[in-house]
Design a protein around this motif. Structure first.
Motif, PDB file in Angstrom:
ATOM      1  N   LEU A 259       0.813  -1.206   0.000  1.00 15.02           N
ATOM      2  CA  LEU A 259       0.000   0.000   0.000  1.00 15.02           C
ATOM      3  C   LEU A 259       0.855   1.269   0.000  1.00 15.02           C
ATOM      4  CD1 LEU A 259      -2.603  -1.164   2.686  1.00 15.02           C
ATOM      5  CD2 LEU A 259      -2.597  -1.593   0.216  1.00 15.02           C
ATOM      6  N   ILE A 260       0.739   2.055  -1.059  1.00 14.58           N
ATOM      7  CA  ILE A 260       1.428   3.337  -1.148  1.00 14.58           C
ATOM      8  C   ILE A 260       0.595   4.373  -0.394  1.00 14.58           C
ATOM      9  CG2 ILE A 260       2.381   5.103  -2.662  1.00 14.58           C
ATOM     10  CD1 ILE A 260       3.757   2.390  -2.935  1.00 14.58           C
ATOM     11  N   LYS A 261       1.126   4.876   0.705  1.00 17.45           N
ATOM     12  CA  LYS A 261       0.385   5.786   1.571  1.00 17.45           C
ATOM     13  C   LYS A 261       0.720   7.252   1.325  1.00 17.45           C
ATOM     14  CE  LYS A 261      -1.843   2.805   4.271  1.00 17.45           C
ATOM     15  NZ  LYS A 261      -3.293   2.843   4.558  1.00 17.45           N
ATOM     16  N   GLY A 262       1.849   7.513   0.673  1.00 18.14           N
ATOM     17  CA  GLY A 262       2.222   8.893   0.377  1.00 18.14           C
ATOM     18  C   GLY A 262       2.843   9.614   1.561  1.00 18.14           C
ATOM     19  N   PHE A 263       2.687  10.927   1.568  1.00 23.52           N
ATOM     20  CA  PHE A 263       3.335  11.773   2.567  1.00 23.52           C
ATOM     21  C   PHE A 263       2.752  11.541   3.949  1.00 23.52           C
ATOM     22  CE2 PHE A 263       3.577  15.929   4.825  1.00 23.52           C
ATOM     23  CZ  PHE A 263       4.957  16.024   4.921  1.00 23.52           C
ATOM     24  N   ALA A 264       3.615  11.403   4.935  1.00 24.33           N
ATOM     25  CA  ALA A 264       3.193  11.217   6.329  1.00 24.33           C
ATOM     26  C   ALA A 264       3.274  12.555   7.054  1.00 24.33           C
ATOM     27  CB  ALA A 264       4.076  10.188   7.024  1.00 24.33           C
ATOM     28  N   GLU A 265       2.146  13.052   7.478  1.00 24.38           N
ATOM     29  CA  GLU A 265       2.124  14.322   8.201  1.00 24.38           C
ATOM     30  C   GLU A 265       2.893  14.227   9.513  1.00 24.38           C
ATOM     31  OE1 GLU A 265       1.146  17.309   7.585  1.00 24.38           O
ATOM     32  OE2 GLU A 265       0.234  16.980   5.622  1.00 24.38           O
ATOM     33  N   ASP A 266       2.815  13.081  10.149  1.00 25.59           N
ATOM     34  CA  ASP A 266       3.526  12.874  11.416  1.00 25.59           C
ATOM     35  C   ASP A 266       4.146  11.484  11.392  1.00 25.59           C
ATOM     36  OD1 ASP A 266       4.399  12.483  14.043  1.00 25.59           O
ATOM     37  OD2 ASP A 266       2.731  13.628  14.897  1.00 25.59           O
ATOM     38  N   VAL A 267       5.450  11.435  11.195  1.00 23.46           N
ATOM     39  CA  VAL A 267       6.143  10.151  11.081  1.00 23.46           C
ATOM     40  C   VAL A 267       6.032   9.351  12.373  1.00 23.46           C
ATOM     41  CG1 VAL A 267       8.388  11.077  11.802  1.00 23.46           C
ATOM     42  CG2 VAL A 267       8.299   9.041  10.366  1.00 23.46           C
ATOM     43  N   ASN A 268       5.936  10.031  13.504  1.00 27.31           N
ATOM     44  CA  ASN A 268       5.851   9.331  14.783  1.00 27.31           C
ATOM     45  C   ASN A 268       4.566   8.519  14.888  1.00 27.31           C
ATOM     46  OD1 ASN A 268       8.315  10.512  15.831  1.00 27.31           O
ATOM     47  ND2 ASN A 268       7.169  12.406  16.067  1.00 27.31           N
ATOM     48  N   VAL A 269       3.484   9.064  14.383  1.00 26.64           N
ATOM     49  CA  VAL A 269       2.198   8.373  14.441  1.00 26.64           C
ATOM     50  C   VAL A 269       2.235   7.094  13.623  1.00 26.64           C
ATOM     51  CG1 VAL A 269      -0.246   8.486  13.809  1.00 26.64           C
ATOM     52  CG2 VAL A 269       0.848  10.445  14.924  1.00 26.64           C
ATOM     53  N   VAL A 270       2.667   7.192  12.363  1.00 28.32           N
ATOM     54  CA  VAL A 270       2.648   6.016  11.487  1.00 28.32           C
ATOM     55  C   VAL A 270       3.691   4.990  11.915  1.00 28.32           C
ATOM     56  CG1 VAL A 270       1.677   7.302   9.560  1.00 28.32           C
ATOM     57  CG2 VAL A 270       4.159   7.103   9.752  1.00 28.32           C
ATOM     58  N   MET A 271       4.812   5.459  12.459  1.00 27.44           N
ATOM     59  CA  MET A 271       5.855   4.533  12.887  1.00 27.44           C
ATOM     60  C   MET A 271       5.420   3.764  14.140  1.00 27.44           C
ATOM     61  SD  MET A 271       8.761   3.479  11.718  1.00 27.44           S
ATOM     62  CE  MET A 271       9.569   4.718  10.706  1.00 27.44           C
ATOM     63  N   GLN A 272       4.667   4.412  15.020  1.00 25.75           N
ATOM     64  CA  GLN A 272       4.206   3.744  16.236  1.00 25.75           C
ATOM     65  C   GLN A 272       3.076   2.755  15.966  1.00 25.75           C
ATOM     66  OE1 GLN A 272       3.357   6.451  19.503  1.00 25.75           O
ATOM     67  NE2 GLN A 272       5.188   7.655  19.062  1.00 25.75           N
ATOM     68  N   GLN A 273       2.402   2.930  14.842  1.00 24.93           N
ATOM     69  CA  GLN A 273       1.346   1.989  14.472  1.00 24.93           C
ATOM     70  C   GLN A 273       1.926   0.692  13.918  1.00 24.93           C
ATOM     71  OE1 GLN A 273      -0.854   4.359  11.673  1.00 24.93           O
ATOM     72  NE2 GLN A 273      -2.101   5.362  13.254  1.00 24.93           N
ATOM     73  N   ALA A 274       3.129   0.778  13.355  1.00 24.60           N
ATOM     74  CA  ALA A 274       3.736  -0.369  12.681  1.00 24.60           C
ATOM     75  C   ALA A 274       4.491  -1.262  13.658  1.00 24.60           C
ATOM     76  CB  ALA A 274       4.676   0.115  11.583  1.00 24.60           C
ATOM     77  N   LYS A 275       4.579  -2.543  13.298  1.00 23.80           N
ATOM     78  CA  LYS A 275       5.304  -3.501  14.131  1.00 23.80           C
ATOM     79  C   LYS A 275       6.768  -3.615  13.707  1.00 23.80           C
ATOM     80  CE  LYS A 275       2.942  -6.855  15.808  1.00 23.80           C
ATOM     81  NZ  LYS A 275       2.150  -8.099  15.997  1.00 23.80           N
ATOM     82  N   ILE A 276       7.018  -3.530  12.389  1.00 25.52           N
ATOM     83  CA  ILE A 276       8.383  -3.687  11.859  1.00 25.52           C
ATOM     84  C   ILE A 276       8.626  -2.658  10.760  1.00 25.52           C
ATOM     85  CG2 ILE A 276      10.042  -5.257  10.761  1.00 25.52           C
ATOM     86  CD1 ILE A 276       9.172  -6.304  13.406  1.00 25.52           C
ATOM     87  N   CYS A 277       9.838  -2.083  10.736  1.00 25.14           N
ATOM     88  CA  CYS A 277      10.267  -1.198   9.648  1.00 25.14           C
ATOM     89  C   CYS A 277      11.237  -1.963   8.743  1.00 25.14           C
ATOM     90  CB  CYS A 277      10.950   0.050  10.210  1.00 25.14           C
ATOM     91  SG  CYS A 277      11.604   1.174   8.949  1.00 25.14           S
ATOM     92  N   LEU A 278      11.021  -1.878   7.446  1.00 22.57           N
ATOM     93  CA  LEU A 278      11.879  -2.547   6.465  1.00 22.57           C
ATOM     94  C   LEU A 278      12.704  -1.506   5.698  1.00 22.57           C
ATOM     95  CD1 LEU A 278       9.301  -5.103   4.973  1.00 22.57           C
ATOM     96  CD2 LEU A 278      10.854  -5.415   6.918  1.00 22.57           C
ATOM     97  N   ALA A 279      14.008  -1.754   5.596  1.00 21.32           N
ATOM     98  CA  ALA A 279      14.884  -0.819   4.880  1.00 21.32           C
ATOM     99  C   ALA A 279      15.958  -1.589   4.115  1.00 21.32           C
ATOM    100  CB  ALA A 279      15.522   0.166   5.856  1.00 21.32           C
TER     101      ALA A 279
END
Length: 417
Positions: A259-279
Protein backbone atom coordinates in the motif's frame (compact mmCIF):
# COMPACT_ATOMS: atom_id res chain seq x y z
CA UNK A 1 31.15 41.18 19.38
CA UNK A 2 28.33 39.50 17.46
CA UNK A 3 29.25 36.26 15.73
CA UNK A 4 27.57 35.90 12.36
CA UNK A 5 26.87 32.65 10.54
CA UNK A 6 25.62 32.43 6.97
CA UNK A 7 24.08 29.12 5.97
CA UNK A 8 23.66 28.67 2.23
CA UNK A 9 21.05 25.97 1.74
CA UNK A 10 20.75 23.61 -1.19
CA UNK A 11 17.01 23.70 -0.41
CA UNK A 12 14.94 25.28 2.34
CA UNK A 13 14.78 22.77 5.22
CA UNK A 14 11.99 20.17 5.04
CA UNK A 15 12.34 18.04 8.19
CA UNK A 16 9.09 16.20 7.48
CA UNK A 17 10.28 15.20 4.00
CA UNK A 18 13.88 14.11 4.47
CA UNK A 19 16.61 13.35 6.97
CA UNK A 20 18.62 16.18 5.40
CA UNK A 21 16.00 18.66 6.59
CA UNK A 22 16.16 17.30 10.14
CA UNK A 23 19.94 17.37 10.01
CA UNK A 24 19.95 21.04 9.05
CA UNK A 25 17.73 21.96 12.00
CA UNK A 26 20.10 20.06 14.30
CA UNK A 27 23.06 22.08 12.98
CA UNK A 28 21.13 25.33 13.38
CA UNK A 29 20.46 24.45 17.01
CA UNK A 30 24.17 23.78 17.59
CA UNK A 31 25.16 27.19 16.21
CA UNK A 32 22.38 28.96 18.11
CA UNK A 33 23.80 27.39 21.28
CA UNK A 34 27.13 28.98 20.31
CA UNK A 35 25.39 32.39 20.24
CA UNK A 36 25.66 32.90 16.49
CA UNK A 37 23.42 35.39 14.71
CA UNK A 38 22.28 33.20 11.80
CA UNK A 39 21.13 34.08 8.30
CA UNK A 40 19.77 31.28 6.11
CA UNK A 41 20.05 31.97 2.37
CA UNK A 42 18.81 29.77 -0.45
CA UNK A 43 18.18 29.96 -4.20
CA UNK A 44 15.56 27.19 -4.24
CA UNK A 45 11.83 27.70 -4.12
CA UNK A 46 9.87 26.99 -0.97
CA UNK A 47 7.24 24.26 -0.82
CA UNK A 48 4.29 23.29 1.34
CA UNK A 49 6.70 21.20 3.41
CA UNK A 50 9.21 24.01 4.03
CA UNK A 51 10.03 24.67 7.67
CA UNK A 52 9.88 28.33 8.69
CA UNK A 53 13.35 28.87 10.17
CA UNK A 54 12.46 32.44 11.12
CA UNK A 55 10.57 31.04 14.10
CA UNK A 56 13.97 29.98 15.44
CA UNK A 57 15.15 33.57 15.25
CA UNK A 58 16.98 33.21 11.93
CA UNK A 59 17.01 35.83 9.22
CA UNK A 60 16.24 34.52 5.74
CA UNK A 61 17.41 35.66 2.34
CA UNK A 62 16.47 34.51 -1.14
CA UNK A 63 19.54 34.51 -3.38
CA UNK A 64 20.15 33.93 -7.07
CA UNK A 65 22.34 31.47 -8.94
CA UNK A 66 25.08 32.85 -11.18
CA UNK A 67 24.44 36.42 -10.12
CA UNK A 68 26.77 39.01 -8.59
CA UNK A 69 23.98 40.27 -6.35
CA UNK A 70 25.20 37.59 -3.92
CA UNK A 71 28.57 39.37 -3.75
CA UNK A 72 26.93 42.56 -2.52
CA UNK A 73 24.75 40.64 -0.09
CA UNK A 74 27.59 38.76 1.61
CA UNK A 75 30.00 41.72 1.62
CA UNK A 76 27.40 43.68 3.60
CA UNK A 77 26.58 40.75 5.90
CA UNK A 78 30.27 40.07 6.71
CA UNK A 79 29.79 36.62 8.27
CA UNK A 80 32.44 35.08 10.49
CA UNK A 81 31.45 31.57 9.39
CA UNK A 82 29.80 30.30 6.21
CA UNK A 83 28.20 26.86 6.09
CA UNK A 84 27.62 25.27 2.67
CA UNK A 85 24.78 22.76 2.53
CA UNK A 86 26.31 20.07 0.27
CA UNK A 87 29.17 20.36 -2.20
CA UNK A 88 26.99 21.61 -5.06
CA UNK A 89 26.31 24.77 -3.08
CA UNK A 90 30.02 25.26 -2.39
CA UNK A 91 30.74 24.94 -6.11
CA UNK A 92 28.25 27.70 -6.86
CA UNK A 93 29.04 30.15 -4.05
CA UNK A 94 32.36 29.09 -2.52
CA UNK A 95 34.54 31.24 -4.76
CA UNK A 96 32.31 34.25 -4.15
CA UNK A 97 32.60 33.76 -0.39
CA UNK A 98 36.39 33.43 -0.67
CA UNK A 99 36.62 36.67 -2.68
CA UNK A 100 34.24 38.80 -0.64
CA UNK A 101 34.94 37.42 2.86
CA UNK A 102 38.39 35.79 2.72
CA UNK A 103 38.68 35.59 6.51
CA UNK A 104 35.37 33.79 7.04
CA UNK A 105 35.63 30.18 8.18
CA UNK A 106 34.23 27.99 5.40
CA UNK A 107 32.45 24.81 6.51
CA UNK A 108 31.00 22.14 4.24
CA UNK A 109 28.17 19.96 5.54
CA UNK A 110 28.40 16.98 3.21
CA UNK A 111 25.05 15.52 4.43
CA UNK A 112 26.42 12.24 3.10
CA UNK A 113 29.28 11.21 0.83
CA UNK A 114 27.60 11.67 -2.54
CA UNK A 115 30.51 10.08 -4.39
CA UNK A 116 30.15 6.91 -2.32
CA UNK A 117 26.44 6.74 -3.07
CA UNK A 118 27.18 7.14 -6.78
CA UNK A 119 29.86 4.43 -6.65
CA UNK A 120 27.44 1.99 -5.08
CA UNK A 121 24.75 2.84 -7.61
CA UNK A 122 27.16 2.20 -10.49
CA UNK A 123 28.29 -1.11 -8.98
CA UNK A 124 24.68 -2.21 -8.40
CA UNK A 125 23.81 -1.57 -12.04
CA UNK A 126 26.81 -3.65 -13.10
CA UNK A 127 26.03 -6.40 -10.60
CA UNK A 128 29.49 -6.26 -9.02
CA UNK A 129 31.12 -5.16 -5.78
CA UNK A 130 32.30 -1.56 -5.45
CA UNK A 131 35.84 -1.05 -6.78
CA UNK A 132 38.33 1.81 -6.61
CA UNK A 133 37.29 2.71 -10.14
CA UNK A 134 33.68 3.09 -9.00
CA UNK A 135 34.78 5.27 -6.09
CA UNK A 136 36.81 7.54 -8.35
CA UNK A 137 33.74 8.78 -10.23
CA UNK A 138 33.16 12.37 -11.32
CA UNK A 139 30.88 13.09 -8.36
CA UNK A 140 33.63 12.02 -5.97
CA UNK A 141 36.15 14.24 -7.75
CA UNK A 142 33.88 17.27 -7.44
CA UNK A 143 33.00 16.53 -3.82
CA UNK A 144 36.57 15.98 -2.64
CA UNK A 145 37.66 19.15 -4.44
CA UNK A 146 35.00 20.95 -2.41
CA UNK A 147 36.27 19.35 0.81
CA UNK A 148 39.77 20.65 0.09
CA UNK A 149 38.52 24.16 -0.72
CA UNK A 150 36.75 24.36 2.66
CA UNK A 151 38.38 24.72 6.05
CA UNK A 152 36.32 21.95 7.61
CA UNK A 153 33.86 19.34 6.35
CA UNK A 154 31.22 17.82 8.60
CA UNK A 155 30.98 14.07 8.03
CA UNK A 156 27.90 12.30 9.33
CA UNK A 157 29.21 8.71 9.34
CA UNK A 158 32.34 7.12 10.80
CA UNK A 159 32.40 4.77 7.82
CA UNK A 160 32.73 7.76 5.49
CA UNK A 161 35.54 9.21 7.59
CA UNK A 162 37.39 5.92 7.11
CA UNK A 163 36.86 5.93 3.33
CA UNK A 164 37.92 9.55 2.92
CA UNK A 165 41.08 9.13 4.99
CA UNK A 166 42.09 5.62 3.90
CA UNK A 167 41.00 5.49 0.25
CA UNK A 168 41.63 9.14 -0.64
CA UNK A 169 44.28 10.10 1.93
CA UNK A 170 42.45 13.23 3.06
CA UNK A 171 44.01 14.73 6.17
CA UNK A 172 41.84 14.25 9.25
CA UNK A 173 42.28 17.93 10.14
CA UNK A 174 39.88 18.77 7.29
CA UNK A 175 37.17 16.37 8.51
CA UNK A 176 34.94 16.42 11.57
CA UNK A 177 32.64 13.61 12.64
CA UNK A 178 29.22 15.04 13.52
CA UNK A 179 26.37 12.53 13.25
CA UNK A 180 22.67 13.03 13.94
CA UNK A 181 22.32 15.11 17.11
CA UNK A 182 19.34 13.80 19.04
CA UNK A 183 17.61 14.38 22.34
CA UNK A 184 17.95 11.34 24.64
CA UNK A 185 14.74 9.33 25.01
CA UNK A 186 13.51 9.37 28.61
CA UNK A 187 12.05 6.30 30.24
CA UNK A 188 8.54 7.75 30.51
CA UNK A 189 8.34 8.20 26.73
CA UNK A 190 9.46 4.63 26.17
CA UNK A 191 6.77 3.38 28.55
CA UNK A 192 4.08 5.34 26.69
CA UNK A 193 4.80 3.71 23.31
CA UNK A 194 2.37 1.14 21.86
CA UNK A 195 3.21 -2.45 22.73
CA UNK A 196 3.89 -5.40 20.44
CA UNK A 197 0.25 -6.50 20.71
CA UNK A 198 -1.05 -3.00 19.91
CA UNK A 199 0.86 -2.77 16.61
CA UNK A 200 0.37 -4.38 13.23
CA UNK A 201 1.80 -4.47 9.71
CA UNK A 202 5.13 -3.38 8.22
CA UNK A 203 6.32 0.07 7.23
CA UNK A 204 8.94 1.66 5.04
CA UNK A 205 9.43 5.38 4.59
CA UNK A 206 11.59 7.76 2.59
CA UNK A 207 11.54 10.72 0.21
CA UNK A 208 10.70 9.28 -3.22
CA UNK A 209 12.89 11.87 -4.96
CA UNK A 210 15.89 10.13 -3.41
CA UNK A 211 16.89 7.32 -5.86
CA UNK A 212 17.98 4.79 -3.19
CA UNK A 213 14.53 4.99 -1.60
CA UNK A 214 12.66 4.29 -4.84
CA UNK A 215 15.03 1.42 -5.64
CA UNK A 216 14.37 -0.08 -2.19
CA UNK A 217 10.59 0.14 -2.67
CA UNK A 218 10.88 -1.54 -6.06
CA UNK A 219 13.13 -4.22 -4.56
CA UNK A 220 10.57 -4.85 -1.83
CA UNK A 221 7.74 -5.05 -4.35
CA UNK A 222 9.45 -7.45 -6.75
CA UNK A 223 11.60 -9.62 -4.50
CA UNK A 224 11.18 -9.40 -0.72
CA UNK A 225 7.53 -8.64 0.00
CA UNK A 226 6.14 -11.66 -1.94
CA UNK A 227 8.17 -13.95 0.36
CA UNK A 228 6.94 -12.22 3.52
CA UNK A 229 3.36 -12.11 2.27
CA UNK A 230 3.40 -15.83 1.57
CA UNK A 231 4.26 -16.50 5.23
CA UNK A 232 2.04 -13.71 6.60
CA UNK A 233 -0.94 -13.47 4.21
CA UNK A 234 -2.82 -10.93 6.32
CA UNK A 235 0.13 -8.57 6.80
CA UNK A 236 0.42 -5.28 4.91
CA UNK A 237 3.36 -3.12 3.93
CA UNK A 238 2.63 0.59 4.26
CA UNK A 239 4.92 2.76 2.12
CA UNK A 240 5.24 6.42 3.13
CA UNK A 241 7.25 9.22 1.53
CA UNK A 242 7.13 12.75 0.18
CA UNK A 243 6.92 13.58 -3.52
CA UNK A 244 5.43 10.36 -4.81
CA UNK A 245 5.32 10.17 -8.61
CA UNK A 246 3.15 8.12 -10.92
CA UNK A 247 5.76 5.38 -11.12
CA UNK A 248 5.51 5.07 -7.33
CA UNK A 249 1.70 5.28 -7.17
CA UNK A 250 1.29 2.52 -9.73
CA UNK A 251 3.05 0.08 -7.39
CA UNK A 252 0.02 0.21 -5.06
CA UNK A 253 -1.74 -3.18 -4.88
CA UNK A 254 -4.32 -3.87 -2.19
CA UNK A 255 -4.58 -7.59 -3.05
CA UNK A 256 -0.87 -7.95 -2.35
CA UNK A 257 -1.06 -5.80 0.78
CA UNK A 258 1.45 -3.41 -0.82
CA UNK A 259 0.00 0.00 0.00
CA UNK A 260 1.43 3.34 -1.15
CA UNK A 261 0.38 5.79 1.57
CA UNK A 262 2.22 8.89 0.38
CA UNK A 263 3.34 11.77 2.57
CA UNK A 264 3.19 11.22 6.33
CA UNK A 265 2.12 14.32 8.20
CA UNK A 266 3.53 12.87 11.42
CA UNK A 267 6.14 10.15 11.08
CA UNK A 268 5.85 9.33 14.78
CA UNK A 269 2.20 8.37 14.44
CA UNK A 270 2.65 6.02 11.49
CA UNK A 271 5.85 4.53 12.89
CA UNK A 272 4.21 3.74 16.24
CA UNK A 273 1.35 1.99 14.47
CA UNK A 274 3.74 -0.37 12.68
CA UNK A 275 5.30 -3.50 14.13
CA UNK A 276 8.38 -3.69 11.86
CA UNK A 277 10.27 -1.20 9.65
CA UNK A 278 11.88 -2.55 6.47
CA UNK A 279 14.88 -0.82 4.88
CA UNK A 280 16.56 -3.00 2.22
CA UNK A 281 18.61 -0.18 0.68
CA UNK A 282 20.95 -1.45 -2.03
CA UNK A 283 22.92 1.75 -2.46
CA UNK A 284 23.28 5.02 -0.61
CA UNK A 285 25.49 6.75 1.95
CA UNK A 286 25.29 8.72 5.18
CA UNK A 287 22.92 7.91 8.05
CA UNK A 288 19.38 6.78 7.38
CA UNK A 289 16.76 8.98 9.00
CA UNK A 290 14.15 6.24 8.69
CA UNK A 291 16.13 4.07 11.13
CA UNK A 292 16.32 6.90 13.63
CA UNK A 293 12.58 7.49 13.29
CA UNK A 294 11.99 3.78 13.85
CA UNK A 295 14.22 3.56 16.93
CA UNK A 296 12.74 6.71 18.46
CA UNK A 297 9.29 5.18 18.15
CA UNK A 298 10.25 1.71 19.33
CA UNK A 299 9.86 0.03 15.95
CA UNK A 300 12.43 -2.73 15.30
CA UNK A 301 13.94 -2.95 11.80
CA UNK A 302 15.17 -5.38 9.20
CA UNK A 303 17.85 -3.55 7.23
CA UNK A 304 20.57 -4.03 4.66
CA UNK A 305 24.25 -3.50 5.46
CA UNK A 306 24.18 -0.18 3.61
CA UNK A 307 21.13 1.00 5.56
CA UNK A 308 22.81 0.05 8.84
CA UNK A 309 26.12 1.73 8.02
CA UNK A 310 27.14 4.42 10.46
CA UNK A 311 24.21 3.75 12.77
CA UNK A 312 25.39 0.62 14.55
CA UNK A 313 29.03 0.03 13.54
CA UNK A 314 30.86 2.07 16.12
CA UNK A 315 33.75 -0.40 16.31
CA UNK A 316 35.68 -2.39 13.73
CA UNK A 317 33.55 -5.45 14.42
CA UNK A 318 31.35 -6.65 11.59
CA UNK A 319 27.82 -5.29 11.67
CA UNK A 320 26.37 -8.74 12.30
CA UNK A 321 28.15 -8.83 15.66
CA UNK A 322 26.80 -5.50 16.89
CA UNK A 323 23.59 -5.27 18.86
CA UNK A 324 21.03 -3.59 16.61
CA UNK A 325 17.32 -2.90 16.87
CA UNK A 326 16.53 -5.82 14.56
CA UNK A 327 18.52 -7.74 11.97
CA UNK A 328 20.94 -6.87 9.18
CA UNK A 329 20.52 -9.01 6.08
CA UNK A 330 21.44 -8.50 2.42
CA UNK A 331 20.13 -11.78 1.05
CA UNK A 332 16.43 -11.30 0.16
CA UNK A 333 15.34 -14.72 1.44
CA UNK A 334 17.17 -14.23 4.75
CA UNK A 335 15.81 -10.67 4.95
CA UNK A 336 12.23 -11.94 4.58
CA UNK A 337 12.81 -14.80 7.03
CA UNK A 338 14.06 -12.44 9.74
CA UNK A 339 11.14 -10.10 9.09
CA UNK A 340 8.66 -12.92 9.67
CA UNK A 341 10.54 -14.11 12.76
CA UNK A 342 10.61 -10.65 14.33
CA UNK A 343 6.96 -10.01 13.41
CA UNK A 344 5.76 -13.13 15.21
CA UNK A 345 8.04 -13.29 18.28
CA UNK A 346 7.03 -10.82 21.01
CA UNK A 347 10.02 -11.55 23.26
CA UNK A 348 12.53 -11.11 20.45
CA UNK A 349 10.73 -7.95 19.30
CA UNK A 350 10.96 -6.41 22.78
CA UNK A 351 14.65 -7.25 23.02
CA UNK A 352 15.39 -5.60 19.67
CA UNK A 353 13.33 -2.56 20.60
CA UNK A 354 15.45 -2.09 23.73
CA UNK A 355 18.62 -2.22 21.61
CA UNK A 356 17.31 0.67 19.53
CA UNK A 357 16.83 2.93 22.55
CA UNK A 358 20.32 2.06 23.74
CA UNK A 359 21.87 2.89 20.36
CA UNK A 360 20.19 6.30 20.21
CA UNK A 361 21.03 7.28 23.77
CA UNK A 362 24.67 6.18 23.62
CA UNK A 363 25.66 7.02 20.02
CA UNK A 364 23.68 10.15 19.12
CA UNK A 365 23.11 12.09 22.33
CA UNK A 366 23.52 15.72 21.22
CA UNK A 367 24.99 16.81 24.55
CA UNK A 368 28.02 14.57 23.93
CA UNK A 369 29.01 16.53 20.82
CA UNK A 370 28.09 20.11 21.69
CA UNK A 371 31.16 21.17 23.70
CA UNK A 372 33.72 19.60 21.36
CA UNK A 373 32.05 21.07 18.27
CA UNK A 374 31.98 24.53 19.84
CA UNK A 375 35.66 24.23 20.72
CA UNK A 376 36.51 23.09 17.18
CA UNK A 377 34.89 26.17 15.63
CA UNK A 378 36.62 28.49 18.09
CA UNK A 379 40.04 26.89 17.59
CA UNK A 380 39.81 26.96 13.80
CA UNK A 381 38.65 30.57 13.77
CA UNK A 382 41.55 31.60 15.99
CA UNK A 383 44.19 29.77 13.91
CA UNK A 384 42.71 29.94 10.42
CA UNK A 385 45.82 31.23 8.65
CA UNK A 386 48.01 28.35 9.82
CA UNK A 387 45.24 25.83 9.15
CA UNK A 388 44.98 26.99 5.54
CA UNK A 389 48.74 26.96 5.10
CA UNK A 390 48.70 23.27 6.00
CA UNK A 391 46.07 22.63 3.33
CA UNK A 392 48.13 23.34 0.22
CA UNK A 393 45.85 21.27 -2.01
CA UNK A 394 43.05 23.62 -1.00
CA UNK A 395 45.16 26.60 -2.03
CA UNK A 396 45.79 24.98 -5.41
CA UNK A 397 42.08 24.45 -5.93
CA UNK A 398 41.39 28.08 -5.05
CA UNK A 399 43.82 29.18 -7.75
CA UNK A 400 42.06 30.88 -10.66
CA UNK A 401 43.33 28.46 -13.30
CA UNK A 402 41.33 25.64 -11.72
CA UNK A 403 38.15 27.53 -10.86
CA UNK A 404 36.06 26.37 -13.80
CA UNK A 405 32.83 26.79 -11.85
CA UNK A 406 33.69 30.43 -11.20
CA UNK A 407 34.12 31.32 -14.86
CA UNK A 408 31.16 29.23 -15.94
CA UNK A 409 29.05 31.17 -13.45
CA UNK A 410 30.36 34.50 -14.74
CA UNK A 411 29.65 33.44 -18.32
CA UNK A 412 26.07 32.45 -17.43
CA UNK A 413 25.56 35.76 -15.65
CA UNK A 414 26.69 37.72 -18.69
CA UNK A 415 24.54 35.57 -20.96
CA UNK A 416 21.49 36.32 -18.83
CA UNK A 417 21.91 40.08 -18.95
Amino acid sequence: MTKKLLIIGFVWPEPKSSAAGSRMLQLIEQFLNQDFDITFACAAKTSDNTYDVSQLGLKTQTILLNDSSFDEFISQLKPNVVLFDRFMVEEQYGWRVAEQCPNALRILDTEDFHGLRKARELALKEGVDVTVEHLQNDTTKREIASIYRCDLSLIISEAEIDILTQKFNIDESLLYYLPFLLEPIPEYKINDLPTFEERQHFITIGNFLHPPNYDAVLYLKQTIWPIIRQKLPKAELHIYGAYESQKVTQLHNEKEGFLIKGFAEDVNVVMQQAKICLAPLRFGAGLKGKLVDAMQNGTPCIVSTIAAEGIFNKTDRSLSEVEVNGFIEDNPEAFAQKAVELYTNAELWQDKQDHGFKVLNTRFDNTKFEHDFTQKIEDLSADLKRHRQNNFVGKILQHQTLQSTKYLSKWIEEKNR
